[in-house]
Design a protein around this motif. Structure first.
Motif, PDB file in Angstrom:
ATOM      1  N   PHE A 156       4.874  13.336   3.797  1.00  0.00           N
ATOM      2  CA  PHE A 156       5.002  11.895   4.014  1.00  0.00           C
ATOM      3  C   PHE A 156       6.279  11.569   4.782  1.00  0.00           C
ATOM      4  CE2 PHE A 156       6.450   7.679   2.615  1.00  0.00           C
ATOM      5  CZ  PHE A 156       5.379   6.915   3.060  1.00  0.00           C
ATOM      6  N   TRP A 157       7.368  12.294   4.487  1.00  0.00           N
ATOM      7  CA  TRP A 157       8.628  12.050   5.205  1.00  0.00           C
ATOM      8  C   TRP A 157       8.494  12.387   6.686  1.00  0.00           C
ATOM      9  CZ3 TRP A 157      12.051  15.633   7.505  1.00  0.00           C
ATOM     10  CH2 TRP A 157      13.260  15.075   7.949  1.00  0.00           C
ATOM     11  N   VAL A 158       7.804  13.497   6.991  1.00  0.00           N
ATOM     12  CA  VAL A 158       7.590  13.875   8.395  1.00  0.00           C
ATOM     13  C   VAL A 158       6.746  12.820   9.097  1.00  0.00           C
ATOM     14  CG1 VAL A 158       6.512  15.573   9.928  1.00  0.00           C
ATOM     15  CG2 VAL A 158       7.887  16.340   7.981  1.00  0.00           C
ATOM     16  N   LEU A 159       5.677  12.394   8.431  1.00  0.00           N
ATOM     17  CA  LEU A 159       4.830  11.346   9.027  1.00  0.00           C
ATOM     18  C   LEU A 159       5.602  10.052   9.217  1.00  0.00           C
ATOM     19  CD1 LEU A 159       1.452  11.875   7.117  1.00  0.00           C
ATOM     20  CD2 LEU A 159       1.926  12.370   9.531  1.00  0.00           C
ATOM     21  N   LEU A 160       6.455   9.731   8.254  1.00  0.00           N
ATOM     22  CA  LEU A 160       7.243   8.506   8.344  1.00  0.00           C
ATOM     23  C   LEU A 160       8.202   8.545   9.529  1.00  0.00           C
ATOM     24  CD1 LEU A 160       7.618   5.829   6.763  1.00  0.00           C
ATOM     25  CD2 LEU A 160       9.496   6.926   5.556  1.00  0.00           C
ATOM     26  N   MET A 165       0.355   3.919  18.830  1.00  0.00           N
ATOM     27  CA  MET A 165       0.984   5.240  18.933  1.00  0.00           C
ATOM     28  C   MET A 165       0.548   5.904  20.225  1.00  0.00           C
ATOM     29  SD  MET A 165       1.181   8.287  16.093  1.00  0.00           S
ATOM     30  CE  MET A 165      -0.581   8.516  16.018  1.00  0.00           C
ATOM     31  N   THR A 166       1.501   6.343  21.042  1.00  0.00           N
ATOM     32  CA  THR A 166       1.194   6.921  22.336  1.00  0.00           C
ATOM     33  C   THR A 166       0.609   8.322  22.176  1.00  0.00           C
ATOM     34  OG1 THR A 166       3.385   7.888  22.572  1.00  0.00           O
ATOM     35  CG2 THR A 166       3.091   5.627  23.353  1.00  0.00           C
ATOM     36  N   ASN A 193       5.304   8.859  12.950  1.00  0.00           N
ATOM     37  CA  ASN A 193       4.326   7.795  13.263  1.00  0.00           C
ATOM     38  C   ASN A 193       4.278   6.695  12.210  1.00  0.00           C
ATOM     39  OD1 ASN A 193       3.070   9.063  11.180  1.00  0.00           O
ATOM     40  ND2 ASN A 193       1.074   9.289  12.162  1.00  0.00           N
ATOM     41  N   GLU A 194       5.438   6.467  11.588  1.00  0.00           N
ATOM     42  CA  GLU A 194       5.573   5.386  10.607  1.00  0.00           C
ATOM     43  C   GLU A 194       4.652   5.566   9.400  1.00  0.00           C
ATOM     44  OE1 GLU A 194       4.955   1.778  12.730  1.00  0.00           O
ATOM     45  OE2 GLU A 194       6.830   1.937  13.868  1.00  0.00           O
ATOM     46  N   GLY A 195       4.357   6.825   9.060  1.00  0.00           N
ATOM     47  CA  GLY A 195       3.598   7.127   7.847  1.00  0.00           C
ATOM     48  C   GLY A 195       2.102   6.944   7.954  1.00  0.00           C
ATOM     49  N   GLN A 196       1.541   6.868   9.149  1.00  0.00           N
ATOM     50  CA  GLN A 196       0.090   6.704   9.313  1.00  0.00           C
ATOM     51  C   GLN A 196      -0.611   8.041   9.123  1.00  0.00           C
ATOM     52  OE1 GLN A 196      -0.882   4.728  12.996  1.00  0.00           O
ATOM     53  NE2 GLN A 196       0.902   3.370  12.855  1.00  0.00           N
ATOM     54  N   ILE A 197      -1.612   8.046   8.270  1.00  0.00           N
ATOM     55  CA  ILE A 197      -2.366   9.270   7.974  1.00  0.00           C
ATOM     56  C   ILE A 197      -3.712   9.192   8.688  1.00  0.00           C
ATOM     57  CG2 ILE A 197      -3.374  10.709   6.170  1.00  0.00           C
ATOM     58  CD1 ILE A 197      -1.291   9.654   4.238  1.00  0.00           C
ATOM     59  N   ARG A 198      -3.991  10.176   9.547  1.00  0.00           N
ATOM     60  CA  ARG A 198      -5.249  10.267  10.275  1.00  0.00           C
ATOM     61  C   ARG A 198      -5.984  11.532   9.841  1.00  0.00           C
ATOM     62  NH1 ARG A 198      -4.474   6.912  14.828  1.00  0.00           N
ATOM     63  NH2 ARG A 198      -3.186   5.189  14.041  1.00  0.00           N
ATOM     64  N   PHE A 199      -7.274  11.531  10.031  1.00  0.00           N
ATOM     65  CA  PHE A 199      -8.090  12.669   9.595  1.00  0.00           C
ATOM     66  C   PHE A 199      -7.704  13.938  10.357  1.00  0.00           C
ATOM     67  CE2 PHE A 199     -11.958  15.282  10.006  1.00  0.00           C
ATOM     68  CZ  PHE A 199     -12.133  15.603   8.664  1.00  0.00           C
ATOM     69  N   TYR A 200      -7.442  13.817  11.648  1.00  0.00           N
ATOM     70  CA  TYR A 200      -7.117  15.001  12.437  1.00  0.00           C
ATOM     71  C   TYR A 200      -5.772  15.607  12.013  1.00  0.00           C
ATOM     72  CZ  TYR A 200      -4.063  11.977  15.254  1.00  0.00           C
ATOM     73  OH  TYR A 200      -3.089  11.115  15.686  1.00  0.00           O
TER      74      TYR A 200
END
Length: 198
Positions: free
Chosen positions: A57-61, A1-2, A64-71
């Motif tokens: 989850f839809w926004v993340l999908l 992810m850029t 960034n393809e649904g990747q969940i990061r702490f930040y």
């Protein structure tokens, strides 16, 4: 992810945190947890948070393809805190004004419906009912007149041609008939009184 994708996702999660604040305030305005401690409130709370989770989850999908990061979780918290600190009072005031406007619009259309449809319909039904009462009174009066007209000739005929001993019996029978007719007349008068327009 850029880096640009990460920045876009960060901003989106911050906006979603603000959206959480807006949604929660709106939800609590219509479903007040202080006044309703029921199974309905429990179910609606679960559905509310499921919908919010699906939106995140839809926004993340999409970003960034649904990747969940702490930040990203921190960004949600920052967005929610920013809403609470900066926008909550403004949004609640706007929400109350919007609800008030909608209430006035609904009240206007309710009054319009009442005066244009319901009230004329009630007036027409009352008019038809009173007309029906008048017609029924007229018909009953005609029936009573006909009964009286039929009864009087027989009474005179009995007096002219019937022997005295038969007159006594006939008079007794006529008295019984009159008593019966009087009872019917009283009942009919009660019906007429019921039909009498106020």
């Amino acid at each position: 992810m850029t880096l640009s994708e990460q920045f876009t996702t960060l901003l989106a999660m911050t906006a979603m945190g603000g959206w959480f604040g807006l949604s929660l305030a709106t939800y609590h305005r219509f479903v007040n947890p202080k006044h309703r401690r029921t199974i309905t409130l429990f179910v609606s709370d679960i559905l509310f948070w499921i919908i919010q989770g699906l939106l995140v989850f839809w926004v993340l999908l999409e970003l960034n393809e649904g990747q969940i990061r702490f930040y990203l979780l921190l960004a949600l918290g920052v967005g929610f805190s920013a809403y609470k600190a900066l926008l909550e009072g403004i949004y609640k005031n706007l929400l109350e004004r919007f609800i008030s406007i909608i209430g006035h619009i609904i009240g206007f259309f309710k009054r319009l419906l009442y005066h244009l449809i319901i009230q004329p319909t009630i007036f027409l039904l009352q008019l038809l009912l009173n007309l029906g009462k008048i017609i029924s009174r007229f018909i009953l009066a005609v029936v009573l007149f006909i009964l009286s007209a039929v009864y009087l000739p027989f009474k005179w005929l009995f007096r002219l041609i019937i022997p005295d001993y038969l007159k006594v019996k006939a008079t007794k029978w006529l008295n019984q008939l009159m008593s019966f007719l009087t009872t019917i007349k009283k009942q009919l008068q009660k019906v007429i009184q019921w039909f009498k327009p106020d």
